[in-house]
Enzyme design. Structure first.
Site, PDB file in Angstrom:
ATOM      1  N   LYS A  61       0.821  -1.221   0.000  1.00 20.33           N
ATOM      2  CA  LYS A  61       0.000   0.000   0.000  1.00 20.33           C
ATOM      3  C   LYS A  61       0.847   1.259   0.000  1.00 20.33           C
ATOM      4  O   LYS A  61       2.056   1.232   0.221  1.00 20.33           O
ATOM      5  CB  LYS A  61      -0.977  -0.033   1.169  1.00 20.33           C
ATOM      6  CG  LYS A  61      -2.136  -1.011   0.881  1.00 20.33           C
ATOM      7  CD  LYS A  61      -3.226  -0.979   1.905  1.00 20.33           C
ATOM      8  CE  LYS A  61      -4.382  -1.907   1.463  1.00 20.33           C
ATOM      9  NZ  LYS A  61      -5.385  -2.081   2.501  1.00 20.33           N
ATOM     10  N   ARG A 118      -3.445 -10.278   4.982  1.00 19.90           N
ATOM     11  CA  ARG A 118      -3.914 -10.266   3.580  1.00 19.90           C
ATOM     12  C   ARG A 118      -2.832  -9.661   2.697  1.00 19.90           C
ATOM     13  O   ARG A 118      -2.497  -8.482   2.838  1.00 19.90           O
ATOM     14  CB  ARG A 118      -5.210  -9.448   3.499  1.00 19.90           C
ATOM     15  CG  ARG A 118      -5.848  -9.374   2.126  1.00 19.90           C
ATOM     16  CD  ARG A 118      -7.133  -8.552   2.186  1.00 19.90           C
ATOM     17  NE  ARG A 118      -7.799  -8.483   0.892  1.00 19.90           N
ATOM     18  CZ  ARG A 118      -7.530  -7.583  -0.043  1.00 19.90           C
ATOM     19  NH1 ARG A 118      -6.606  -6.671   0.166  1.00 19.90           N
ATOM     20  NH2 ARG A 118      -8.184  -7.588  -1.186  1.00 19.90           N
TER      21      ARG A 118
END
Lengths: 266, 50
Positions: free
Chosen positions: A211, A245
């Protein structure tokens, strides 16, 4: 201690921030599912709508066309839990019928009023994520009084609402939503204080893979962020995160093996 | 590839001798993550194993 479960990401979308367009055919999705399984994934999370910042929403029909063939094909080939990453009840319903086993809703059941009745009539686990705003506007100057306290308050309210509506809290996993309406400092605070979310008594999912906050710190492009992603995964073990995840399952699995081996040492 | 992960309690060389123990072991892996029952796909695998 147990190694956290690894959720491998499979985006069957043309526009996800990391793997958009790579797995948007059933054959390529199946091939990637096999790669995730071989690498050590415990769960495969299948999504048909990008949730990257400023992403445009897709229709139910389009999302169904993307995810259902992939879920059906993967279910027939692999004995592994599948989660459906969606905010739409109809997509979740058809995904469960096609073989998915978990609902992963980044809106925490707030976007689609039909999601609650679906959760009530099924018995599958449900992942609820915190997000300030929507993917279309969430990264426009996100603000909190105290990011940890505010997210915990949000989760308490959602859990109370579910309980009032007859949903067993045992089914709920919480995701603090790294990158969803958070600044760099918000994301770092969340990672530093993960244990605070565990105190709510639900399993905790961490979704930090590749991210933007990693790029902010390292300067790395999306495709080069697997090493810092694995470092964050390893550090999150100390907070007893239950599900991690990620895109690169192999790197995360190796990081978690080492971390848990050290934690288990005398 | 029907049994990809022994992390879900299905390590084939360490399976218990009876179905109840096997079911119990597998459920102990799924329950902490919010499952209230063993998923259908795993039930068929369990039948093969027992």
């Amino acid at each position: 201690m147990a190694i956290p479960k690894i959720m491998g990401i499979l985006n069957v979308t043309p526009d996800s921030f990391s793997d958009g367009g790579q797995f948007d055919s059933t054959a390529s999705a199946c091939s990637q599912a096999e790669a995730l399984v071989v690498s050590g994934a415990d769960i495969i999370d299948i999504g048909g709508e990008s949730t990257r910042p400023f992403a445009k929403p897709v229709t139910v029909r389009e999302e169904l066309n993307r995810v259902i063939p992939a879920i059906s094909a993967i279910r027939s080939a692999f004995s592994i839990p599948l989660s459906i990453d969606t905010t739409k009840a109809e997509v979740a319903r058809q995904a469960l019928a096609a073989g998915a086993n978990i609902i992963n809703d980044i809106s925490a059941l707030r976007k689609d009023p039909a999601m609650l009745p679906l959760v009530q009539e099924t018995s599958v686990p449900v992942i609820m994520m915190h997000m300030q705003g929507t993917p279309g506007d969430m990264q426009v100057n996100p603000q909190y009084d105290d990011v940890i306290d505010d997210i915990i308050t949000f989760f308490k309210e959602r859990l109370a609402w579910l309980q009032e509506n007859g949903v067993a809290l045992h089914r709920i996993t919480l995701d603090p939503g790294i990158g969803f309406g958070k600044s760099l400092n918000h994301n770092l605070s969340i990672l530093k204080h993960l244990a605070a979310f565990k105190a709510l008594g639900c399993p905790l999912l961490l979704g930090h893979s590749r991210k933007g906050f990693i790029g902010d710190i390292t300067g790395l492009q999306v495709e080069d962020r697997d090493l810092p992603t694995a470092v964050v995964s390893a550090l999150s073990c100390a907070a007893k995160v239950d599900i991690i995840r990620v895109h690169n399952v192999a790197a995360t699995y190796q990081a978690l093996q080492m971390t848990t081996a050290i934690q288990d040492a005398e | 590839m029907k049994i990809p992960a022994n992390k879900w309690g299905l390590c084939t060389d360490q399976l218990p001798q009876n179905e109840n123990e096997t079911v119990s072991r597998v459920m102990s892996c799924f329950y902490p993550l919010g499952f209230t029952e063993i998923p259908k796909f795993m039930k068929s695998t369990l039948m093969l194993c027992c």
